[in-house]
Enzyme design. Sequence first.
Site, PDB file in Angstrom:
ATOM      1  N   LYS A   1       0.863  -1.175   0.000  1.00 41.08           N
ATOM      2  CA  LYS A   1       0.000   0.000   0.000  1.00 41.08           C
ATOM      3  C   LYS A   1       0.905   1.233   0.000  1.00 41.08           C
ATOM      4  CE  LYS A   1      -3.898   2.259   1.804  1.00 41.08           C
ATOM      5  NZ  LYS A   1      -4.573   2.653   0.563  1.00 41.08           N
ATOM      6  N   GLY A   2       0.438   2.323  -0.577  1.00 39.32           N
ATOM      7  CA  GLY A   2       1.228   3.544  -0.657  1.00 39.32           C
ATOM      8  C   GLY A   2       1.696   4.013   0.713  1.00 39.32           C
TER       9      GLY A   2
ATOM     10  N   ILE B   1      -2.916   0.121 -15.263  1.00 40.70           N
ATOM     11  CA  ILE B   1      -3.435   1.443 -14.977  1.00 40.70           C
ATOM     12  C   ILE B   1      -3.823   1.548 -13.501  1.00 40.70           C
ATOM     13  CG2 ILE B   1      -4.341   1.813 -17.293  1.00 40.70           C
ATOM     14  CD1 ILE B   1      -7.152   1.199 -16.308  1.00 40.70           C
TER      15      ILE B   1
ATOM     16  N   CYS C   1      -3.023   8.609  -7.981  1.00 38.32           N
ATOM     17  CA  CYS C   1      -4.195   8.346  -7.144  1.00 38.32           C
ATOM     18  C   CYS C   1      -5.246   9.418  -7.400  1.00 38.32           C
ATOM     19  CB  CYS C   1      -3.832   8.338  -5.667  1.00 38.32           C
ATOM     20  SG  CYS C   1      -5.303   8.092  -4.646  1.00 38.32           S
TER      21      CYS C   1
ATOM     22  N   THR D   1      -6.709   3.452 -10.996  1.00 38.30           N
ATOM     23  CA  THR D   1      -8.161   3.399 -11.182  1.00 38.30           C
ATOM     24  C   THR D   1      -8.668   4.544 -12.055  1.00 38.30           C
ATOM     25  OG1 THR D   1      -8.411   4.626  -9.135  1.00 38.30           O
ATOM     26  CG2 THR D   1      -8.594   2.224  -9.006  1.00 38.30           C
TER      27      THR D   1
ATOM     28  N   ASN E   1       5.285   0.978  -2.678  1.00 38.35           N
ATOM     29  CA  ASN E   1       4.576   2.066  -3.353  1.00 38.35           C
ATOM     30  C   ASN E   1       4.726   3.340  -2.528  1.00 38.35           C
ATOM     31  OD1 ASN E   1       1.972   3.763  -3.822  1.00 38.35           O
ATOM     32  ND2 ASN E   1       2.067   2.399  -5.593  1.00 38.35           N
TER      33      ASN E   1
ATOM     34  N   GLY F   1      -5.423  -6.967  -8.406  1.00 36.57           N
ATOM     35  CA  GLY F   1      -5.867  -5.998  -7.407  1.00 36.57           C
ATOM     36  C   GLY F   1      -7.171  -6.371  -6.752  1.00 36.57           C
TER      37      GLY F   1
END
Lengths: 307, 254
Positions: free
Chosen positions: A51-52, A196, A135, A198, A105, A270
């Site tokens: 996760k970022g 890609i 994002c 979202t 990320n 994902g």
Amino acid sequence: MKSGIREIKMETEIAGIKMKNPVMTASGTFGSGMEYSDFEDLSLLGAVVTKGVASVPWSGNPSPRICETASGLLNAIGLQNPGIDVFLKRDLPFLTGKGTRIIVNVCGHTEEEYLEVVERLKDTSADLLEINISCPNVKEGGIAFGQDPGAIEKITKSVKKHASQPVIMKLSPNVTDIKESARAAEAGGADAISLINTLTGMKIDIHKRAFALANKTGGLSGPAIKPVALRMVYEAAHAVSIPVIGMGGISCADDAIEFLMAGARAVSVGTENFRNPCAASEIAGGIRDFLQENHITDVRDIIDVVK
Amino acid sequence: MIKENAVVISQEKIASGIYSLVLGVTFAEEAVPGQFVSVYCRDASRLMPRPISLCEIFPDRGAVRLVYRVAGAGTEEFSRLHSGETAEIMGPLGNGFPIEENRDKKVLLIGGGIGIPPLLACAEKLSHPVFAVGYRSETYLLADLKKAGQVHAATEDGSYGICGNVMDVICSVPLEADVIFACGPKPMLKAVKAYAEKNAIECWISMEERMACGIGACLGCVCKTTEINSHSMVRNARVCKDGPVFKAGEVDLS
């Protein structure tokens, strides 16, 4: 028919980093692997993409943050994350030594924030960095960097100057021409691109006469976006010479194989993780089965075969 | 915690739009009242599992009972399950109510609407449970609740019990409580929290939020907390993993 089974090579490589197979998890859908490790043997994955992570803890957006659409999921989490301190103390050590590659990320509101995280990740067990400039759910940073080719090239250059690991730039599909974004990342020195992220979307609750998400808009993922994602991965892969990691609505091995044939060097799973916590390893197994059934001995032989 | 194909033992409609589903599961022995299961749709266009709380736990039969309201196409699909068919589920998820330490205390179980079912599972493990429950109009589960404890009920239209909501029950009937367990809509939880604070009663509430992963990874189902959460490092907690049951004072319901 054991004698008929030949050894199948599943290895792939991104920017000199070898992976045991081309299947990884998409950022934001797999945490840092801890929760999924109750279900999934992480060593069966090519890589875990975390996760970022930002320079400080981020609270994210108000709830409701998610809602379902036909074959899709809208989310506006807003990159909630515990910050780099806790990530380095708790999450990265958990992933280390699990027998899978670690792709961290990185997110930020400003160039300085991205660079701070990149600096802190120097000399850690992170194998690769994925820079989230796409994002759609945060007002500053994220997509603000990802929709302008000039900005993409600039931030890529800065990150490359500070990073000790190879750099993957994660691109937004919310642009007119994905080829321009891809070329900008390559011009900035990116080692690879992933896409890609979202697609920006919306849902309205007609009974409440209100937006389904507190953030009004969210990022659409899931099988609904797969044809769009595949088209963009194909375009990007043929616009640049650096490796492309393809994702967007992959829910089975056949989907993953389409992305590989379109030119992706690796793929990420994902939203399907939410339906099936073992999706990524099952998809890796499904790719192997496909190769075996078709008498192909190396997964690289199906990459970029559709021209 | 396991993902499995659970066999439908029985399903019946117990009120309009309310269904009772008994599933054979492998995890009944470890399940705790207040926990929930993620139920997956067979229709692949519906990606997200539906979180449904455990209404009853039958460890000796290896089964759990879910009582749920049909709220959309996903739960409508579940309502058509027949005995012998299977339902894909993951469970038991979440933390559950603190039963052990409160077993012999006076526990007041406050439930509103479809928040009532998990309180039945609690009552079946407690020595002296007292229910205060509120329905809109049609009641359900009342016979089960009465078997498990003392019941005080309200309906908004006055068709059964006190006319009003569950807070009217609490205000009109003298109820002594050492601890409150509550589950229901947010406005009810807010009122229960205020009532518990005013009367200095320990209070635990079960939160509801739409979920995606159900296991604490996606951060889709967070609720606001009054203090920094030790996992998230911000004032947010994961309803699916840190909850769904929280000490009322820990949650910011504003």
